[in-house]
Write a protein that holds these residues in place. Structure first.
Motif, PDB file in Angstrom:
ATOM      1  N   SER A 182      36.796  69.286  14.036  1.00 16.05           N
ATOM      2  CA  SER A 182      37.751  70.397  13.953  1.00 16.05           C
ATOM      3  C   SER A 182      38.513  70.609  15.249  1.00 16.05           C
ATOM      4  O   SER A 182      39.509  71.342  15.270  1.00 16.05           O
ATOM      5  CB  SER A 182      37.024  71.691  13.564  1.00 16.05           C
ATOM      6  N   ASN A 183      38.039  69.984  16.347  1.00 10.78           N
ATOM      7  CA  ASN A 183      38.702  70.155  17.645  1.00 10.78           C
ATOM      8  C   ASN A 183      39.369  68.877  18.152  1.00 10.78           C
ATOM      9  O   ASN A 183      39.804  68.820  19.301  1.00 10.78           O
ATOM     10  CB  ASN A 183      37.688  70.643  18.689  1.00 10.78           C
ATOM     11  N   LEU A 184      39.453  67.866  17.289  1.00  9.13           N
ATOM     12  CA  LEU A 184      40.068  66.611  17.714  1.00  9.13           C
ATOM     13  C   LEU A 184      41.559  66.777  18.022  1.00  9.13           C
ATOM     14  O   LEU A 184      42.110  66.071  18.868  1.00  9.13           O
ATOM     15  CB  LEU A 184      39.877  65.533  16.636  1.00  9.13           C
ATOM     16  N   LYS A 185      42.215  67.710  17.340  1.00  2.83           N
ATOM     17  CA  LYS A 185      43.637  67.944  17.623  1.00  2.83           C
ATOM     18  C   LYS A 185      43.828  68.462  19.046  1.00  2.83           C
ATOM     19  O   LYS A 185      44.859  68.193  19.672  1.00  2.83           O
ATOM     20  CB  LYS A 185      44.234  68.919  16.616  1.00  2.83           C
ATOM     21  N   LEU A 186      42.841  69.198  19.561  1.00  2.28           N
ATOM     22  CA  LEU A 186      42.902  69.667  20.946  1.00  2.28           C
ATOM     23  C   LEU A 186      42.874  68.471  21.891  1.00  2.28           C
ATOM     24  O   LEU A 186      43.660  68.406  22.843  1.00  2.28           O
ATOM     25  CB  LEU A 186      41.720  70.602  21.233  1.00  2.28           C
ATOM     26  N   VAL A 187      41.986  67.528  21.615  1.00  2.00           N
ATOM     27  CA  VAL A 187      41.909  66.315  22.438  1.00  2.00           C
ATOM     28  C   VAL A 187      43.221  65.539  22.346  1.00  2.00           C
ATOM     29  O   VAL A 187      43.769  65.080  23.355  1.00  2.00           O
ATOM     30  CB  VAL A 187      40.734  65.416  21.997  1.00  2.00           C
ATOM     31  N   LEU A 188      43.733  65.407  21.133  1.00  2.00           N
ATOM     32  CA  LEU A 188      44.976  64.664  20.920  1.00  2.00           C
ATOM     33  C   LEU A 188      46.137  65.287  21.684  1.00  2.00           C
ATOM     34  O   LEU A 188      46.953  64.579  22.286  1.00  2.00           O
ATOM     35  CB  LEU A 188      45.294  64.620  19.427  1.00  2.00           C
ATOM     36  N   SER A 189      46.206  66.614  21.694  1.00  2.00           N
ATOM     37  CA  SER A 189      47.313  67.281  22.397  1.00  2.00           C
ATOM     38  C   SER A 189      47.260  66.997  23.894  1.00  2.00           C
ATOM     39  O   SER A 189      48.301  66.885  24.553  1.00  2.00           O
ATOM     40  CB  SER A 189      47.255  68.793  22.147  1.00  2.00           C
TER      41      SER A 189
END
Length: 260
Positions: free
Chosen positions: A46-53
């Motif tokens: 659920s927090n992979l988008k944070l890493v991607l950003s």
């Protein structure tokens, strides 16, 4: 990894469920209680988008973003393992510095550039002097006090200490006042405390609200995203000397608000 998309085992990262603040906190509390790997996996996904950003900030500087993304996920996992749910702080506020720290360590270890010996020596002397100051005064020395004791300007001191953060150079040798080379890692006491790290991160975030728009941008790009003064100057279409002046001014402001 493409510019805006990451595939993980055939699944688009963008499609993973995004949890609300309250959902995230509830799962973190459950994970701390039972260490259930399935809960941990859900928190990671659920927090992979944070890493991607955060990875995308380096897309103009790194050829293999897939590796950098995987390194960022390691930072995310560490944040999940060490986050303290008793504090009223958003998980992302705590996680971002850890993710960026892992990324910067990877980039530095992958880079052929080495940290100058002069900076490593200053960092060692500052750390030792700070330990002595702590024993005598029962508090850590401020940047201003350390710079005065070492007879160097505060900007150089900040740069030297920053060079020791999350990099392999801690195991590299520095001069020991004529007594032969030693390594930083064997000399620095391990006083690591995740709560203290998080509190410093929160204090820094609050202090950054007092910077003007240009100061904030330069500090973020220099110390959170790893850009050089030359790269920032080119992006802002100003001289490197102007970037240096604004950066020193911003650091002075941050010190002022963090030592109140």
């Amino acid at each position: 990894m493409s510019r805006y998309k990451v595939d993980l085992n055939g699944n688009d990262v963008e499609r993973f469920e995004q949890l609300s603040y309250h959902q995230t906190m509830e799962l973190l509390k459950l994970y701390q209680q039972n260490q259930d790997p399935q809960i941990k996996e859900k928190l990671v996904l659920s927090n992979l988008k944070l890493v991607l950003s955060l990875v995308q900030k380096y897309q103009q500087r790194v050829s293999n973003l897939d590796d950098l993304f995987q390194v960022g996920v390691i930072g995310l996992i560490k944040a999940i393992d060490h986050f303290d749910t008793s504090l009223e702080v958003r998980f992302s506020t705590y996680a971002v510095p850890l993710i960026l720290g892992e990324m910067k360590r990877y980039l530095r270890e992958s880079s052929p550039m080495r940290i100058p010996r002069s900076l490593r020596d200053i960092a060692y002397k500052a750390l030792v002097m700070n330990e002595d100051y702590l024993k005598k005064h029962h508090r850590e020395a401020s940047f201003q006090e350390l710079s005065r004791l070492l007879k160097i300007d505060e900007y150089t001191l900040v740069e030297a200490l920053s060079s020791t953060h999350n990099v392999s150079s801690l195991s590299q040798e520095v001069q020991n006042d004529g007594n032969g080379p030693i390594d930083l890692e064997s000399q620095i006491p391990d006083h690591h405390n995740a709560m203290d790290d998080m509190q410093r991160s929160i204090d820094l975030q609050k202090a950054m609200h007092h910077l003007d728009q240009k100061e904030l941008r330069i500090i973020k790009e220099r110390y959170f995203e790893g850009f050089t003064q030359s790269e920032i100057a080119k992006d802002l279409m100003i001289s490197q000397a102007q970037v240096s002046r604004i950066e020193k001014q911003a650091l002075s402001h941050l010190k002022k608000y963090m030592t109140r």
